[in-house]
Write an enzyme that holds these catalytic residues in place. Sequence first.
Site, short mmCIF file in Angstrom:
data_model
loop_
_atom_site.label_atom_id
_atom_site.label_comp_id
_atom_site.label_asym_id
_atom_site.label_seq_id
_atom_site.Cartn_x
_atom_site.Cartn_y
_atom_site.Cartn_z
N THR A 1 37.74 -38.33 -26.33
CA THR A 1 37.93 -37.66 -25.05
C THR A 1 38.22 -36.17 -25.22
O THR A 1 38.87 -35.75 -26.17
CB THR A 1 39.07 -38.31 -24.25
OG1 THR A 1 39.25 -37.58 -23.02
CG2 THR A 1 40.38 -38.31 -25.02
N GLN A 2 37.73 -35.40 -24.24
CA GLN A 2 38.03 -33.97 -24.20
C GLN A 2 39.47 -33.72 -23.75
O GLN A 2 40.00 -32.63 -23.96
CB GLN A 2 37.08 -33.25 -23.25
CG GLN A 2 35.63 -33.25 -23.69
CD GLN A 2 34.71 -32.57 -22.69
OE1 GLN A 2 35.16 -31.81 -21.83
NE2 GLN A 2 33.42 -32.83 -22.79
N SER B 1 43.24 -18.31 -41.71
CA SER B 1 42.96 -19.73 -41.53
C SER B 1 41.61 -19.98 -40.85
O SER B 1 41.06 -21.08 -40.94
CB SER B 1 44.08 -20.43 -40.74
OG SER B 1 44.04 -20.07 -39.37
N ASP C 1 45.58 -21.18 -36.61
CA ASP C 1 44.32 -21.49 -35.93
C ASP C 1 43.69 -22.81 -36.39
O ASP C 1 43.16 -23.56 -35.57
CB ASP C 1 43.32 -20.35 -36.11
CG ASP C 1 43.66 -19.15 -35.25
OD1 ASP C 1 44.53 -19.27 -34.38
OD2 ASP C 1 43.04 -18.09 -35.45
N THR D 1 49.53 -15.60 -40.70
CA THR D 1 50.44 -14.61 -40.11
C THR D 1 51.83 -14.67 -40.71
O THR D 1 52.46 -13.62 -40.94
CB THR D 1 50.54 -14.84 -38.58
OG1 THR D 1 49.24 -14.70 -38.02
CG2 THR D 1 51.49 -13.86 -37.94
#
Length: 343
Positions: free
Chosen positions: A277-278, A60, A92, A15
């Site tokens: 971990t999330q 991206s 991104d 962008t």
Amino acid sequence: MYTTINILIIYTGGTIGMVRDKQTGSLHPVNGTELYEHIPILGKLDYGIEFYSFDPLLDSSNMNPGHWVELVSVIADNYEKYDGFVVLHGSDTMAYTASALSFMLENLNKPVILTGSQLPLGMIRSDGRENLITAIEIAAAQQDETPVVPEVAVYFENKLLRGNRTFKYNAENFGAFRSGNYPPLAEVGIHIKYNHNAILKPNFKTLKAHITLDNNISILKLFPGISRATVEAQLGTEGLKAVILETYGSGNAMTDDWFLELIRLAISKGIIVLNVTQCKAGSVEIGKYQTSQELGRIGVISGYDITTESAVAKLMYLFGTGLGKDEVEKLMQISLRGEITVN
């Protein structure tokens, strides 16, 4: 004797590099000349600035390991000519690229600053102007003829973050990136305030560019109700070398017999299973709760506080060097470029 500091701007796409055509009004990718037209103050910076553009330019979302190799090659080929590098990149996948560059550029002793924007450079309210100008200043910053930030970093909306610690947090606000487990390398207001204690120190060794990556890895994100068929399909991928297991909280997973048996079987076949971990902040602590004890018992290794983006890049890099499973497992639990904090 005064020596000009030289900066190479590498435009991959995204962008930030879109400007408005004066005749049609449509947005198109910027070139070096137009960059100065849209940000005339660049001409007043006391640096030598040159421009390199990918051809073709990339959204991206289309960035892949082959493009990382191209980017590393450009930096390596021009390493002695420039004092710092600014990479213009779509937001991104910026965290993935920043992580990959940190591993692929071994013994990096110069700044490689990735930046971008949420609004195109050709729009009046674009955040790209400030992001680019400040990224150039950071890439050029020196103290006692030594770069202040000799590492890969992401600059966005007044914060400089370690590249392999970042993740995209917001798709709309200008403050798009966060670093949940590591403090900013610098905060920008009237002055650029560097957090010198957080910045990697130069080792003054010769740059070693790694241009071979191995993408035989996958990400398995747990969720309540995940089926046996889903896990079996993922772990049964042909040629698979490692799985990034995105678990709950501090590294927890369900303790169903079928799930643990599938993970154990994968490990017995030589597949690395890395527990990440999330959560966007905090660290895996295998054994803290009973629901993670079993994972540790069957051979799942801890990713500590590594981001998923960094885990992807690090595994691709390590397997790309030709290392075997045992050595990769060992190095995944050691900080190579400041990507993890080992408790």
